[in-house]
Design an enzyme around this catalytic site. Structure first.
Site, PDB file in Angstrom:
ATOM      1  N   LYS A 184      36.265  46.093  29.031  1.00  0.00           N
ATOM      2  CA  LYS A 184      37.682  46.394  29.507  1.00  0.00           C
ATOM      3  C   LYS A 184      38.584  47.116  28.533  1.00  0.00           C
ATOM      4  O   LYS A 184      38.520  46.926  27.414  1.00  0.00           O
ATOM      5  CB  LYS A 184      38.523  44.970  29.712  1.00  0.00           C
ATOM      6  N   ASP A 318      44.405  38.374  38.398  1.00  0.00           N
ATOM      7  CA  ASP A 318      45.107  38.121  37.038  1.00  0.00           C
ATOM      8  C   ASP A 318      45.689  36.636  36.895  1.00  0.00           C
ATOM      9  O   ASP A 318      46.538  36.626  35.903  1.00  0.00           O
ATOM     10  CB  ASP A 318      46.144  39.287  37.072  1.00  0.00           C
TER      11      ASP A 318
END
Length: 407
Positions: A184, A318
């Protein structure tokens, strides 16, 4: 191996087609038969009035994060996050999510603890740490001079802060060595980081290309925290597989995503969760609340235009920014961006599985697929009530939750 018949319900197969009346047979950890009027197995699960869904998939969670306040980062002992992670994983599994991609925070030990049955939870892909430039979205530096990252580096979670292609290459290799399934990277600023703006572009194309190369050599891919327009475009041009958030999409960015087959994981509920936490009295930084309010409307507009254009969408929340176990709050927000209920559920099942590289294993109710099931009472298209209607959760052919509680 035990054969289990799920009888009398409707089946949503994950493709996006409407649910149809059908029975389903599981043997061991696999689906072995789907059809009408099936008989035979001694164990029968009565699904009358219910809909069978593939196990749900959340492509963007942070299981070691339980709130975003600075107070928790300062006052909680270092190891506390791992006990919270166990609770967060359990809450996520109980609402029907059987697979997650942790977008930085969880280390290999947490993933292995789930795999070995030490703690209950969804199966996991992990990013371990987020690659970020100095002063970028992942840099926990505060104006006071203190550094308060959401994830403090430790031997299993190396720091992701790096500048320049050489440092980026070294950090990428360290993260992969630590067990990352995906790299990421932050290509823009963010809502929660105190010293940047979601529209700011971070890292250069040359730095991003190094990450994609290093990931590809290990059979991995890259996901990008990308909110600002130019940072999104840089990520897509570099060959990054998924754009996380995608707040400030313009027409060119959408066209690039379509041309490159890039995925969008919207996480629409994330800024909403920041505002909800502040309204509930949490000590959320004022800058995070202000930026959350600024992005909500443009975020919805961007996702609506991406959906209309045909960009590939996968569900992500998230979670960690918002409470774990409330993941399904994302689904009605996706519907509000022009997706039909069938498209929303497909984005949460088959499309999410395809993004994660599991398209031939999970995300569909079809013979040969893993026996992950979320069984919901009533109409599965009632997205606002889906979480409350989850009656049973099965993972690998085993009942793991009933009526919101692990068994």
């Amino acid at each position: 191996m035990a054969r289990i018949l799920f009888s009398g319900g409707k089946v949503f197969d994950g493709s996006g087609a409407d649910p149809v009346a059908a029975d389903l047979v599981v043997e061991g950890d696999r689906i072995v038969e789907i059809g009408a009027g099936l008989h035979g197995p001694e164990q029968v699960v009565d699904c009358t009035g219910m809909t069978l869904l593939p196990g749900l998939i959340d492509c963007h969670v942070h299981v070691t994060v339980s709130d975003v306040t600075i107070k928790s980062r300062v006052e909680n002992p270092f190891s506390y996050q791992f006990y919270q992670a166990a609770q967060n994983l359990a809450r996520t599994l109980a609402v029907g999510i059987t697979t997650v991609r942790d977008a930085a925070g969880a280390d290999l030990g947490i993933k292995k603890a789930v795999e070995d049955g030490l703690i209950p939870g969804p199966r996991m892909q992990i990013a371990v740490s987020m690659v970020s430039q100095t002063g970028g979205h992942g840099d926990g530096w505060m104006p006071s001079g203190l550094c308060l990252p959401l994830g403090v580096p430790h031997p299993g979670r190396p720091s992701g802060i790096a500048d320049g292609p050489a440092e980026i290459r070294k950090v990428a290799r360290e993260i992969l060595r630590a067990g990352a399934d995906v790299i990421k990277v932050a290509t823009t600023g963010g809502v929660l980081s105190p010293t940047d703006d979601p529209r700011h572009t971070q890292l250069t194309p040359a730095e991003l290309e190094v990450l994609v190369t290093e990931a590809a050599m290990q059979g991995r891919y890259v996901m990008a925290h990308a909110q600002g327009t130019e940072g999104i475009k840089n990520a897509v041009r570099a060959g990054i597989r998924s754009i996380e958030h995608g707040i400030y999409l313009d027409d060119e960015a959408i066209e690039l995503m379509l041309a490159n087959g890039t995925w969008l994981v919207p996480t629409l509920v994330a800024p909403v969760s920041v505002i909800r936490a502040a309204q509930a009295g949490a000590s959320v930084p004022e800058s995070a609340v202000r930026k959350s309010k600024e992005v909500i409307e443009v975020h919805v507009d961007s996702v609506r235009r991406a959906v209309a254009a045909g960009v590939k969408i996968a569900m992500g929340t998230d979670s960690g920014v918002g409470p774990h176990g409330t993941n399904l709050d994302e689904l009605p927000l996706m519907a509000g961006c022009g997706m039909s209920p069938g498209q929303v559920l497909a984005a949460t099942t088959s499309s999410a599985a395809e993004l994660l590289g599991y398209g031939d294993q999970f995300g569909r109710l079809a013979t040969g697929y893993r026996a992950d099931l979320a069984i919901v009472a009533g109409d599965a298209y009632e997205l606002n009530h889906l979480a409350a209607n989850v009656s049973q959760v099965w993972k690998n052919g085993q009942l793991v939750a009933r009526d919101g509680q692990l068994v």
